[in-house]
Structures are given as C-alpha cells and as structure tokens.
Design a protein around this motif. Structure first.
Motif, PDB file in Angstrom:
ATOM      1  N   UNK A  69     -13.808  -5.226  -3.135  1.00 55.32           N
ATOM      2  CA  UNK A  69     -12.920  -4.904  -2.026  1.00 55.32           C
ATOM      3  C   UNK A  69     -12.859  -6.042  -1.020  1.00 55.32           C
ATOM      4  N   UNK A  70     -11.657  -6.268  -0.528  1.00 54.69           N
ATOM      5  CA  UNK A  70     -11.519  -7.147   0.627  1.00 54.69           C
ATOM      6  C   UNK A  70     -10.355  -6.646   1.473  1.00 54.69           C
ATOM      7  N   UNK A  71     -10.582  -6.457   2.770  1.00 55.69           N
ATOM      8  CA  UNK A  71      -9.530  -5.917   3.644  1.00 55.69           C
ATOM      9  C   UNK A  71      -8.531  -7.007   3.987  1.00 55.69           C
ATOM     10  N   UNK A  72      -7.709  -7.380   3.021  1.00 51.47           N
ATOM     11  CA  UNK A  72      -6.833  -8.538   3.223  1.00 51.47           C
ATOM     12  C   UNK A  72      -5.732  -8.278   4.232  1.00 51.47           C
ATOM     13  N   UNK A  73      -5.069  -7.147   4.094  1.00 48.44           N
ATOM     14  CA  UNK A  73      -3.906  -6.917   4.951  1.00 48.44           C
ATOM     15  C   UNK A  73      -4.067  -5.711   5.869  1.00 48.44           C
ATOM     16  N   UNK A  74      -4.904  -4.784   5.476  1.00 44.85           N
ATOM     17  CA  UNK A  74      -5.154  -3.644   6.355  1.00 44.85           C
ATOM     18  C   UNK A  74      -6.654  -3.517   6.489  1.00 44.85           C
ATOM     19  N   UNK A  75      -7.090  -3.163   7.658  1.00 46.98           N
ATOM     20  CA  UNK A  75      -8.519  -3.078   7.894  1.00 46.98           C
ATOM     21  C   UNK A  75      -9.136  -1.936   7.125  1.00 46.98           C
ATOM     22  N   UNK A  76      -8.432  -0.775   7.172  1.00 46.80           N
ATOM     23  CA  UNK A  76      -9.080   0.411   6.612  1.00 46.80           C
ATOM     24  C   UNK A  76      -8.817   0.572   5.144  1.00 46.80           C
ATOM     25  N   UNK A  77      -9.722   1.161   4.487  1.00 49.36           N
ATOM     26  CA  UNK A  77      -9.553   1.564   3.107  1.00 49.36           C
ATOM     27  C   UNK A  77      -8.810   2.864   3.150  1.00 49.36           C
ATOM     28  N   UNK A  78      -7.788   3.011   2.344  1.00 50.54           N
ATOM     29  CA  UNK A  78      -7.019   4.238   2.438  1.00 50.54           C
ATOM     30  C   UNK A  78      -6.664   4.736   1.050  1.00 50.54           C
ATOM     31  N   UNK A  79      -7.661   5.068   0.261  1.00 49.73           N
ATOM     32  CA  UNK A  79      -7.373   5.510  -1.099  1.00 49.73           C
ATOM     33  C   UNK A  79      -6.695   6.865  -1.095  1.00 49.73           C
ATOM     34  N   UNK A  80      -5.618   6.960  -1.866  1.00 49.55           N
ATOM     35  CA  UNK A  80      -4.954   8.249  -2.039  1.00 49.55           C
ATOM     36  C   UNK A  80      -5.490   8.920  -3.301  1.00 49.55           C
ATOM     37  N   UNK A  81      -6.166   8.142  -4.129  1.00 54.72           N
ATOM     38  CA  UNK A  81      -6.557   8.635  -5.454  1.00 54.72           C
ATOM     39  C   UNK A  81      -7.998   9.111  -5.501  1.00 54.72           C
ATOM     40  N   UNK A  82      -8.858   8.420  -4.748  1.00 53.11           N
ATOM     41  CA  UNK A  82     -10.290   8.717  -4.820  1.00 53.11           C
ATOM     42  C   UNK A  82     -10.638   9.623  -3.649  1.00 53.11           C
TER      43      UNK A  82
END
Ligand code: MIG
Length: 808
Positions: free
Chosen positions: A50-63
């Motif tokens: 993981x690397x927050x390239x464009x958005x800071x937050x992780x926002x998985x819709x799948x997991x």
C-alpha cells in the motif's frame, strides 16, 4: 501530488531510495525519498502492499471486517533490502518500492519487473508506418491517463485467470482488459475490453505454482497480461491508491480461499434458488404469467422461479405495480405461491423524475440522489424517461433503499433482480464530476462508477434480510470485487449465438475463480432468436450452472422449454429433472463454498493443478469435485473430444464405461446427450425430481456410488438444513459422512452422522452401486435386501445403518 508513479525501477526515480523502515505489529512501514508505503501481513500467505499516492485514506469497498492472522513475522535489513519473513513467504523490498516474493525454500514466486515499460508499436499504413492519427492518440491517452502502474515479470509458461466474466477464453495471457462497468448492447465478443462487472483480481499460474493479485482500486483500472510486452504483465489505475494484495497458493484453490477471505464468500442460498428459473422481458400481463406457470406444471417440467421484468411497474417507476397489467398483484403472488412458484421482480436504480411519486419525492427531500458539482441532482435518461441516480455510496441512501425492499417482499416477492446498475444511462455516460457521498468522504463518479452496482446490491441484500429473516436472493448485473457477499450474478445481455454458448464456459469459470460462485448466463441467449438445437445444448450447460435461468429479450421468439418442438421439450425436461435430482449435490457445493470460496463451475486446473494439459481447457469444467462436464457447444456436433485429467479413473455417467485419466477420448453425443463423467470413488447425493423445491417431503437420500475399480478410499460429506433460514448459522443442521473403501473384491461403505441438530432427518438411505454385482451383501453384519440387480445394483437401508459390506 501530480507526479506519475510508475514503478519501473529506474534508479532514483519515483519512490527513490529507502530511507527508513519500521516494524509495527502486523505491518512494516517504509519511508522512501519520495513517498511512503506499507507492507501489511494479513496472513502468512496474504500480503498487502500500500501507498497513499493520491488519497490519504484507505477506502476499500470490497474488504469489510478484515480479520488478520499474520502469524510470526520477522523483519531484517540486509544489503539495502527490507526483508519480511512470514510463516510462508519471504518478501524483499528494495529502492523504488521494488518487491520480490519468494517461498521459504528461496524459490522466486513473483517479482517486480526491472526494465522500462515498453508497449509494442502499432504500425499502420501511412508513410511512416504509423497508425491513423486518431487511434494513435487514443492509445497515448490511455497510457497517459494511468497514474499508477505496476509491472511484474512475466515468465514463459504462465497462465492468467479471473477478472470476472471477461469475454474470450479461460487463459488471459496475451490480452488487455479495462475495468469500467459497461452496458454495451452489441453482441459480446472476444475483443471487448470492458463488461458489466469490474473484478480487479486474477490468479497467475506458473510451473504448477499459483498466486493471486487483488488490485483494490475502484477507479478505472487496466490489466495487461503480456499483450503490450511479453516480458512483463501489468496493472494500472487512473487514480486512487497503490493498494494491492499478493495471495500465495501454491494451489489455485488456496488462492481463491485467500481472496474470498478478504472479499467474502457467497452465503449459502435458499435451496429453491438452485432450482430452474424462467424469465422473459416481460411476462405481462398477469394472464401471460399465469399461462407460463400452468404450462410448466402441465408439461411436467420442474420450475421454481418466474421473473417479472420492467413491464410490471407503473411507467417504470421502481417499487410500483402497473394496475392494468397486474390489478391485484398480492392475490396473484399468493396464488402462484400455492403452485410452488417464487416470483422475482426487477428493480433498476434510475428513479423517475416525477413530482408526486413517493420514491422520487423522498429521495429529493433527503438529498439521496447523486448531484452535479453545484449540488443539483444529476439527471440522465433510462427506462422511465428522465431519472435520477440514488447515491448508494451513502449509508443513509442504502438504508432507505433497504427499507424500500419491504414494498416488494412484504407482498410476497421472493427475490430482487438489480439491473442497469453500471449505471447505464441513455443520454451519454455520467460525467466524471457527478458527486457522490462515499460514506462521508465526498468523491466523484470516477471512484464510484465501478462500485455503484455493488452498493445497490448490498442495500438490497440487507433490506431483504431484515424484512424476511431468510437468506436473500438478489441478482445483479454490475458488480465489484466482494459483491458476491450480497448477490448472485448473470453475465448480462448475451445472444442466442453458438459463440455465446461456447464463451459462457470460460466466462463462468473465470467468474468462479473471481469469487462469484453463484453465477449463470441467460440460458438460450437473451438477444436474437434461439433455435431448438441451441436451446437443447444450452440447457445441458445450464443444468450445471449455479444460477439456472432461461431469459430472453422483448420481441425475440419464444424460448420456454416447450417453445420449439417435442424433442427440444423432452431434452429440456430431461436436464431440468437431472438438475432437480442433483440438488443435494449442488447444495453441498454451495455449503462448502461458504467456507472455501470454491465455485460450482470450476476450471479443471483447480482440481488437477498437477496436470498441465488442463490449464487452457475452455470447454470442460468440474461441477464440484466429483463430476466433470464436457458439453457440446458447437452447432451440428454429435461427438466431441473429451480430455480426462490425470490422477484418477473416470466413469461415463450414461454408459458407466470406465476410462483412465490423462487421455483424450471421443464421446458420441447426440443432441440429447451431454457428456458427463464421474470421478472414480465418487459419491453423488440425489433427491427425487420434483416440480419445485418443497413439493415433496424428502425422507430418503439416494447415494449414487461409483466404486473404485482398484484399491481406493473416498469420503463424501453431505449437509442438510431447512433450506431457507439463517438457523444453520446457530448450528441447526445435520452432517453425514459416507466413506467408501475398496480393497480386493471387498467394498465397504461407512455411514456416520457427524452432526444431528436439525430436526427433519432422513428416514432411509438408498444406495445405487454402479458397475458392480455383489455376491454377498451385508448391512451391519446382516444379509441385506436387494432391490434391483439388473444393470444397477441398488438397496435401501434405514437411517440407523452404519456399515455396508459388499463382496463380489
Ligand atoms: O435495457 O429490463 O440485461 O436482462 O431483460 C435493457 C429489460 C434492460 C437489460 C437486462 C435484461 C433485461 C432488460 N434490461
């Protein structure tokens, strides 16, 4: 940050040199000169990069609700590499966030590609050998639009599977696909790059070792399996984060298990959903629907489900009924229920722009619709005319939509069919800047497009679950990774073309590999006119797909089992009845699948990964682990080659002839014969055929036994519950183990009840022993009573029997 993060290993480029690393409980965070990243150990075999390239937050819709079981982890820094050891893998991270993954014997499994990305040149016909300017421009645009691109080394002898139901073939090597949910009305062909679903997950198989990569990015993504360059394969995205999971096998089955650990498995469905389903755009008015319902019963063709397509609604207003065509729908639903039918109604996302229509009014009042940048509800056009798009990425909207399901299910609707949720739009695509709530983290259409259908299905599932307290039946056309937790899927608008029957097999197998165990195609084909021969062959495949639904489009010729001639009708009857007899087998697969993620239709490589001959087989599949199906999918063919995998012998289901594995055979297959083979040692549980699930009280389980032809032992576990409620989750089910052993001229069958917690038990077991005529036959030491000893030796024992001995 506007920089393009292309991970291609140029010295000092992009992430740059490793400056610092830190081990936390389950992850290692690494700071590079130009960015930061983390390596997160989910299980010893599953690693997230993981690397927050464009958005800071992780926002998985799948997991959702990720459970970590990382095991023991050690981290080291040697020769400029951060080395992470799990109980299964060694991961090396070097400058520029280059990743290499090894097994614990040091065997390299997967590596970032060190060279530059260098797509092939597309030569055209102008003087410089360039292609027409416009197309060249398009290609360049696609390349430029991809902000994140990961290149992995591609080695000879690699195979790729998954990505949902992409057109073409089982093995995706040499192809390029885009993830952008698309409703394209043209006949699906191999060159399509997009389809209705976006499942950014694939399995790679190289030299008998499998691993998977799940690129959890809902923006438009591109997967290229060695098409642009045979030295690497790649996945890339227009935006979002670098966020992917590496899932180690070494078996493809373990990869699917790992992937569905992350994104979820399909919950056990109600038993009737595995019955035959008949659909049409549209059965209306009520009289026509009733005629169809009566015909199935009259013609002795089993059927559980009938569908109402868009014409049941009042002017295509969702959650309404057309009072002319269906003047008393509650009474009608009741009457059909009495005949054993379950009715599934379609619901599209588009809400008609129509003042005074309650769904529209409520949505508008509460700001439930997607808007333009100024906050004005965005309008496009679908079936009801001008329509608005509920913002399913907003929890409050999902809740509202879930509540709306009551309008249907409280009146007796048994399941809901979600269509047009790519989302489709008649007046051009939704602009990129249509605004979505994204559960409080505002975003635009680019991020939500691919998960729109996912969220709609989730809302539908949850609504039906709350309203009925039974296992919801939801069908969706658009999906993202993880939608399998909420809905079954079909492959959209295929056509009555032989090519589409042929292609349905790799499409369904790849959907299965991608976590969608409960899937099917429109049997007979949706568009164009079906033929008797095509329907006869299609129903033979349909009988083995989890979703077994015949559906066709408006204005196409009738396509019900009786629509052609007597021969076609009797072939339909034969395979639909076979389906009903096999229901306990299919139900066992779905029960098993809830824990393993393993689908009902499986490419041969899942069970026979050691046999490289099966890696590319498009036109055969395993149904569970005991049955191999090799349907005829070509017009005019009455015989076909069948490859029987290495590892065991095979028994022809129809003739009971025995064949060694590891060979091609030629099977005669006149129109009424679908080549089916049972694995030696196979035990197949069966029910009597019935008009619909629940028509007969099943007090006897039949076990169709295919004994070993030499020494061998096998075990089959059979599962039984009420077929509809969630009580099984609190333990209300029965489990039976059947163990079959052969040595010399002795066959022994042991029956054990490993769990008895569901009240309705079988009174007896009927055994059919194929291919053997015993001289002596004992049930718990006493001579048994033979029922039939012509070609099939069979007998019945009470539910207390424990051991059967056969001497021959
Ligand atoms: O624009 O509801 O894929 O199964 O019958 C067509 C009418 C809309 C597309 C679905 C198809 C359904 C049809 N729908």
């Amino acid at each position: 940050m506007n920089q393009k993060f292309q991970l291609k290993g140029l010295q000092g480029f992009m992430f740059g040199k490793i400056k610092f690393y830190e081990k936390k409980s389950n992850d290692v965070s690494i700071e590079f000169e130009n960015g930061r990243a983390s390596v997160d150990i989910i299980t010893p075999s599953i690693i997230n990069f993981f690397s927050p390239l464009y958005t800071e937050r992780r926002a998985s819709k799948a997991v959702e609700n990720l459970k970590r079981m990382p095991g023991k982890i050690t981290v080291d820094f040697i020769d400029g590499q951060v080395l992470v050891y799990t109980e299964k893998l060694k991961v090396s991270i070097t400058d520029n966030f280059m990743v290499d993954i090894f097994d614990l014997n040091g065997k390299r499994i997967c590596s970032d590609y060190r060279g530059e990305d260098k797509p092939f040149v597309r030569r055209g016909n102008d003087d410089d050998g360039n292609i027409a300017a416009e197309e060249g421009h398009q290609l360049e645009e696609e390349r430029k639009s991809q902000k994140i691109k990961i290149l992995k080394q591609l080695n000879p002898g690699s195979y790729f599977y998954g990505l949902g139901d992409r057109t073409g073939h089982l093995n995706k090597l040499g192809y390029h696909y885009k993830m952008w949910n698309t409703d394209n009305p043209n006949p699906h062909v191999e060159s399509f790059e997009t389809m209705y679903k976006s499942i950014p997950f694939f399995v790679a198989l190289e030299k008998k070792t499998a691993y998977g990569i799940f690129f959890d990015n809902s923006y438009e993504t591109v997967f290229d399996f060695g098409k642009e360059n045979s030295n690497y394969y790649s996945f890339s995205a227009v935006d979002g984060n670098l966020d992917y999971y590496f899932i180690y096998g070494p078996s493809a089955k373990e990869v699917i298990f790992g992937y569905t650990l992350l994104t979820g498995t399909t919950p056990l469905p109600q038993l009737w959903t595995l019955g035959y389903q008949q659909s049409r755009w549209s059965y209306a008015p009520e009289k026509r629907l009733q005629e169809i319902a009566n015909n199935f019963r009259k013609k002795d063709i089993p059927c559980d489900v009938l569908y109402l397509d868009i014409d049941y609604m009042d002017g295509y207003r969702v959650f309404t009924w057309d009072q002319q065509k269906f003047p008393n729908h509650e009474k009608m639903l009741d009457r059909l229920k009495g005949q054993g039918y379950k009715i599934v109604t379609i619901i599209d996302p588009g809400v008609k722009k129509d003042k005074g229509y309650s769904i529209y009014d409520q949505g508008l009042k509460n700001n439930y619709f997607a808007t333009d940048r100024d906050g004005i509800p965005y309008v496009n056009r679908v079936w009801p005319g001008k329509a608005l798009y509920p913002d399913f990425s907003n929890q409050a909207v999902r809740h509202w939509w879930a509540e709306n399901q009551k309008i249907l299910v409280n009146h007796g609707v048994a399941g809901v069919w979600n269509d047009m949720n790519e989302p489709a739009s008649f007046d051009g695509p939704l602009p990129d800047d249509v605004q979505f709530n994204n559960d409080g983290r505002l975003t635009d259409h680019r991020e939500i497009h691919n998960v729109y259908g996912h969220y709609m299905s989730k809302a539908t599932y949850e609504g039906i679950k709350t309203a009925t307290n039974k296992r919801p039946f939801v069908i969706t056309r658009a999906s993202y990774a993880g939608t399998q937790k909420y809905a079954t899927v079909w492959t959209g608008d295929n056509q009555s073309l032989w090519e589409h029957l042929r292609m349905s097999l790799p499409m369904l197998m790849n959907l299965g590999i991608s976590g969608f165990a409960f899937c099917g195609t429109d049997v007979g084909g949706f568009g164009f006119d079906c033929t008797p021969e095509l329907l006869s062959r299609w129903v033979q495949v349909g009988a083995f797909t989890a979703l077994f639904r015949n559906h066709s489009s408006a204005s196409m010729r009738d396509q019900e089992p009786w629509a052609f001639d007597e021969k076609t009708e009797s072939i339909n009857r034969k395979y639909i009845k076979l389906r009903y007899r096999l229901l306990p087998y299919f139900y066992d697969i779905m029960h098993d699948e809830e824990t393993t993620g393993l689908p009902m239709i499986r490419p041969l490589l899942l069970d026979y990964q050691n046999d490289e001959n099966v890696y590319g087989i498009n036109d055969e599949f395993m149904s569970g682990s005991n049955i191999l199906v090799a349907p005829v999918v070509e017009q005019g063919k009455t015989a076909r080659m069948v490859y029987l995998p290495k590892g065991n012998r095979w028994i022809d289901y129809w003739t009971k002839a025995v064949f060694d594995g590891g060979q091609y055979i030629v099977k005669n297959a006149p129109l009424d014969v679908c080549p089916i083979y049972v694995k030696e040692g196979g035990i197949i549980p069966m029910y009597p055929a019935q008009n619909y699930v629940g028509e007969k009280k099943i007090s006897q389980l039949t076990l169709d036994i295919y004994p070993f032809t030499g020494k061998g032992e096998s075990c089959y576990e059979h599962y039984q519950d009420d077929g509809e409620s969630f009580d099984y989750r609190s333990g209300s089910y029965n489990l039976y183990d059947f163990i079959l052993k052969r040595s010399g001229n002795l066959i022994e069958i042991n029956i054990s009840k490993t769990r008895e917690a569901y009240g309705e038990k079988y009174q007896s077991f009927k055994f059919i022993i194929n291919g053997i005529k015993p001289l002596e036959f004992l049930v718990d030491g006493q001579t048994g009573k033979i029922e039939n000893d012509d070609d099939q030796f069979s007998f019945t024992v009470s539910n207390t029997a424990k051991k059967i001995d056969l001497k021959f």
